[in-house]
Motif scaffolding. Structure first.
Motif: not given
Length: 288
Positions: A2-16
């Motif tokens: 299954r394909n999923l598209n996810i977005g987030g800001v270019t910031e340290h919070f999303n490093l995981p």
């Protein structure tokens, strides 16, 4: 798969998330996860959820509640960052402003209407008895656009996460003239109603991966080094930020925190009083 598209800001919070993608952890769980950075933040991502460009997005709590009140068909599937966001308040280095409490007329740089930089400026102004008129809000699209606008003195005030803006302070582009933090969780993981209807199993596989990855991220010995290399943070700042940030590693959300955000948004007329917070939560989410 299954394909999923996810977005987030270019910031340290999303490093995981970024590390898990690079290490094929979502693929190993049976999901083809496509990550996209959105420098413009929450306001841009809510539009991407509406159009179907994204199935999932990591949004600021206040930004999602405001967008949902305005018709966004999406649900909270998980609290992501439990701790409040530390906002810095910035002005151009040659600005005559040294405090946001100065009553002189001023323009506010915002990434987009409905973004955190917009809503937090409004919420903070209401708390200090100030008024921001629509003509005082200048859309700048991103942090880079804000730096240009502040430097040219087209705008005088900008709210953004303080560590991500610190590099611009250190090189003399802007000055930080204050800080602001609101009593609710920083970020939520949001899924569109369409994605929940058609890709629910894949969504919850992804959430299980990120729960495990977040636990590992907090305790891994190389996390501070990753933060230094990827986000140009000093070792001290990276370690301080990591200690002060709390990731949620289960499937619960704080009703008290959501209510705090709702009440703040009510005061700036961004949501109706009858908004039912339970309606914003997925049926598999535990509300505590």
């Amino acid at each position: 798969m299954r394909n999923l598209n996810i977005g987030g800001v270019t910031e340290h919070f999303n490093l995981p998330w970024n590390l898990a993608v690079e290490q094929n952890k979502f693929t190993d769980a049976g999901v083809d996860l496509s990550w996209k950075f959105f420098p413009g933040g929450t306001g841009i991502m809510t539009e991407a959820l509406k159009t179907g460009e994204l199935d999932l997005a990591i949004l600021l709590t206040e930004g999602f509640i405001s967008a949902a009140a305005k018709g966004l068909k999406a649900k909270i599937v998980k609290e992501y960052i439990t701790s409040p966001l530390g906002w810095g308040i910035f002005t151009g280095n040659h600005s005559t402003f040294y405090s946001v409490y100065n009553r002189l007329p001023k323009k506010y740089a915002i990434s987009k209407l409905g973004s955190g930089s917009h809503l937090m400026a409004m919420i903070h102004a209401e708390q200090r008895g100030d008024t921001i008129n629509p003509e005082d809000l200048i859309e700048v699209k991103s942090i880079d656009g804000a730096m240009e606008s502040l430097t040219k003195n087209e705008t005088q005030i900008f709210y953004w996460e303080k560590y991500m803006t610190k590099a611009f302070v250190e090189i003399g582009t802007v000055r930080m003239i204050g800080e602001f933090s609101a009593p609710w969780s920083s970020m939520l993981i949001i899924a569109s109603d369409d994605a929940l209807a058609t890709k629910r199993d894949a969504i919850y596989k992804v959430l299980q991966v990120i729960n495990n990855e977040s636990k590992h991220f907090v305790s891994a010995p190389d996390t501070v080094q990753h933060l230094q290399e990827r986000f140009k943070l000093s070792k001290t700042d990276a370690a301080t930020w990591l200690r002060s940030t709390v990731w949620s590693c289960d499937y619960s959300v704080s009703l008290h925190g959501l209510e705090n955000a709702k009440q703040a948004l009510l005061k700036i007329r961004s949501v109706p009083s009858g908004l039912n917070l339970y309606d914003l939560c997925d049926k598999d989410l535990t509300i505590v």
